[in-house]
Motif scaffolding. Structure first.
Motif: not given
Length: 446
Positions: A28-32, A150-151, A157-159
């Motif tokens: 759900r990260t924007e732009g992913a 982005r993160l 970031m680990n995910t």
């Protein structure tokens, strides 16, 4: 009877859900999705290149040995040149590097196909393989760099590193199967033609996603800070100037030796017991362990820091590889070797994911793509070294001896990790050492 839930309870559950580093939250990260889908397409050729070269060269020369040598030449060229490609992407922007690269790669692949089909001298095959490998687009490090941008500083970031490891593993399942089907069912050169075509189309689509690409160091250096003071003109630093990055390169080099050593050792072992068809099954079990562990790592909220996790996980990896090597000397127990192969795969993924997570904290944003390409290149070099060492051991000491290659590779890498572990505790502060006598600074955020 349990008391009814209150509004505060609902809010706490919602906060815990948001903080949990799961794949749903990551995606759900924007732009992913704008870079994930084209990135997935564009990275497929990476797993198709070497096997396509093997099948084409074997068809034209009749020699698997020669075909493997030409393929290894392309792989080594790719591993050595990839970090320079990453450094240019950090400096000028991913699109500026990727667009000309995919066109150049198509031309070099066309040259290699022509040389092979025209029965040119053997030296010409090796010469043509170098630029074909050197120009291969490095999409996976570019995707990882976009995640990092982005993160930045997020526990997700680990995910993201786990998600990319699963995607890479899946790529190396799909790519070779597709390339083999094309080379054997259509034409011996069809695998390379498809590799070049997908590189071109996927690379151009990925490069077009400019909104999510990290800000180049050249652009960042030219921007004016909040006080109206212009940053220094250009950052000419390498990820290798960060001590922790060099330690992580050694760590993933050992992991690469596991991949290469397992491929050759399992092939030699299954042929020695007269069941070569088991090779794919047993390597699939190893790969399945790797993928399962990668999926699990991305869903865990770790209480220990990545430095501790890497050292602990690497000790487990060395022990698993050693158990596998010992079992291979005891007899042709395929079930036991399969189980220990899966155990080894389960230990590989956490180590590799943690390396990619750590590099994001150790290296400034101005050198991230280069740093990721150093890691992927080191894996490729380790794979080549592992397959070579395992092959020599199997030829000289018996089929089971090849399993010693992963033990040697991971053992040496663990020694480096233990000796220089303090270098992994030094996150970047936005400043990196430049090549030369002076130091230059860069903004710490994108």
């Amino acid at each position: 009877m349990a008391p009814p839930a209150t509004k505060n309870d609902d809010q706490r559950r919602a906060r815990r859900s948001q903080d949990r580093p799961g794949y749903g939250q990551l995606l759900r990260t924007e732009g992913a999705w704008s870079f994930l889908i084209p990135g997935f397409l564009a990275r497929q050729p990476f797993a198709m290149l070497t096997i396509s070269i093997v099948l084409l060269v074997e068809h034209t020369t009749g020699s698997f040995g020669l075909a493997g040598a030409v393929s290894a030449t392309a792989g080594i060229a790719m591993a050595l040149i990839a970090p320079q490609s990453g450094k240019l992407a950090d400096r000028f922007g991913q699109g500026a590097v990727l667009v000309p690269q995919v066109f150049l790669h198509g031309l070099t692949i066309a040259a290699l196909i022509t040389v092979a089909l025209l029965d040119a001298p053997l030296w010409a095959l090796f010469v043509a393989a170098v630029p074909a490998g050197a120009t291969a687009p490095q999409i996976s490090p570019m995707v990882r760099s976009r995640w990092a941008a982005r993160l930045d500083g997020s526990p997700l970031m680990n995910t993201a590193a786990a998600f990319e490891s699963v995607t890479d593993e899946f790529t190396f399942v799909v790519g070779p199967v597709l390339a083999t089907a094309l080379c054997t069912g259509v034409h011996p050169a069809a695998g390379l033609v498809a590799e070049a075509a997908v590189s071109l189309v996927g690379g151009l689509v990925f490069a077009a996603q400019r909104r999510t690409q990290p800000v180049s160091s050249r652009r960042r250096a030219a921007e004016t800070d909040a006080d109206g003071v212009t940053a220094e003109t250009e950052v000419r630093a390498s990820a290798l100037s960060v001590p922790g990055a060099r330690v992580l390169i050694a760590a993933v080099l050992g992991i690469g030796m596991v991949f290469g050593g397992m491929q050759v050792s399992l092939t030699a072992f299954t042929e020695s017991i007269g069941q070569p068809g088991l090779n794919g099954v047993m390597y699939g079990v190893f790969a399945a362990g790797n993928m399962l562990a990668a999926v699990a790592v991305g869903t865990i909220r770790w209480k220990r820091g990545p430095q501790v996790r890497l050292l602990t996980g690497y000790v487990a990896l060395v022990l698993a590889a050693a158990l596998l090597a010992v079992a291979a000397q005891l007899g042709p127990w395929t079930v036991l070797l399969g189980a220990l192969g899966m155990l080894t795969g389960l230990c590989v993924a956490p180590c590799m994911i943690t390396c990619f997570t750590l590099i994001e904290t150790l290296v400034p944003s101005s050198a991230r793509t280069e740093a990721f390409t150093w890691l992927t290149g080191a894996i490729a070099l380790g794979q080549a070294a592992g397959s070579t060492v395992a092959g020599q051991l199997a030829d000289r000491m018996g089929a089971g001896a090849g399993f010693l290659a992963p033990v040697v590779g991971t053992g040496l890498a663990l020694l480096v990790l233990l000796t220089f572990r303090r270098a992994l505790d030094r996150p970047h502060n936005g400043r990196v050492a430049a090549r030369g006598l002076s130091h230059r600074s860069t903004v710490a955020v994108d």
